[in-house]
Design an enzyme around this catalytic site. Sequence first.
Site, PDB file in Angstrom:
ATOM      1  N   LEU A   1       0.883  -1.164   0.000  1.00 52.49           N
ATOM      2  CA  LEU A   1       0.000   0.000   0.000  1.00 52.49           C
ATOM      3  C   LEU A   1       0.918   1.210   0.000  1.00 52.49           C
ATOM      4  O   LEU A   1       1.757   1.363   0.891  1.00 52.49           O
ATOM      5  CB  LEU A   1      -0.916  -0.006   1.223  1.00 52.49           C
ATOM      6  CG  LEU A   1      -2.083   0.988   1.216  1.00 52.49           C
ATOM      7  CD1 LEU A   1      -2.996   0.748   0.015  1.00 52.49           C
ATOM      8  CD2 LEU A   1      -2.880   0.893   2.508  1.00 52.49           C
ATOM      9  N   ASP A   2       0.793   2.062  -1.017  1.00 53.49           N
ATOM     10  CA  ASP A   2       1.740   3.164  -1.222  1.00 53.49           C
ATOM     11  C   ASP A   2       1.870   4.044   0.012  1.00 53.49           C
ATOM     12  O   ASP A   2       0.948   4.168   0.826  1.00 53.49           O
ATOM     13  CB  ASP A   2       1.302   4.017  -2.408  1.00 53.49           C
ATOM     14  CG  ASP A   2       1.335   3.239  -3.718  1.00 53.49           C
ATOM     15  OD1 ASP A   2       2.076   2.246  -3.787  1.00 53.49           O
ATOM     16  OD2 ASP A   2       0.600   3.623  -4.643  1.00 53.49           O
TER      17      ASP A   2
END
Length: 346
Positions: free
Chosen positions: A222-223
């Site tokens: 997840l960025d």
Amino acid sequence: MAPDADEQAPEPAARPAAKAGQKPAGKPAARPARPAQPADAGRPARPASGARPKPSAPALPSAGRAPRTETQRPARKPTPAPAAARRPAQDTPARSAADSVAPAPEGVRLSKVMAERGICSRREADEFIERGWVFVDGKRVSELGIRIDPEARINLAPEATRTQRQRVTILLHKPVGYVSGQPEPGYAPAVSLIGAGNQFDRDTAQRFHPSQLKNLAPAGRLDIDSTGLLVLTQDGRIARQLIGDDSKVDKEYLVRVEGRLQPEGLALLNHGLELDGVKLRPAKVEWINDDQLRFELREGRKRQIRRMCELVGLKVVGLKRVRIGKVKLGDLPLGEWRYLREDESF
């Protein structure tokens, strides 16, 4: 003045009789003697006789070996040919390309079969095999790398089953500014948020213990500038289910955007785009209000949603993951975490 006695020229020696085929001598028998050169000249005096001095003999070779003449010098040994060229024609015939390749061992590696069946991850399989906790068709196996019939029956010892039950899976509501995997300069990894102080379900689930941080790894990314549901697990089965090449678990995102969508842009977001020369799997993308899209994906390429939107004229200004498979983020507060319950599965 007459020379001293030791400086007188010696009597010329009588010339030998002419050999057969030689011309008779027609010149005087001896030349006048030359005086000896001084000692510092560095050369020996030439004898006064008419015969020239013989050249000094060459250095003799090692004892017991006669000197070689040009006609006696052996020819240089030829460079030996490669072994293949020297092999007689009647030797073993040349192998074909098929014969030179060793046949592949029969069967499939036990650890691979266990992972494909979802029994455990390959790393866990190797651990269980080394401990003697795996049975194939009723026989205990403790040798790594063993190959089996892919249809063989596989069972785990009770010790392996208990070990698996002790491995935890954690659901975290990741804030912006934390990286999901390896830490980056100036940013902390998401796993640093896991502790007793921010456990959301501490009144209804087991209490957190620091030992549960061992081998706890994110199952998916997840960025750093995204928020939402992030799964961290010690269980290789769950990691494979979520991020394996054959994963069929979909993920849902709420994406806030700005900009103007290109014609046919929504259709392209659903299917038809490619990243880095590789076509993307079909997705499900729809508008939920004027500036927000819902994405459902079955893959997780790096910064995939942001890059997809850029290809159709949109810029992502907010991204939140709200579901992974059948597990939802729900009311889990930002920055807190809870255990995956026994009645939940992805």
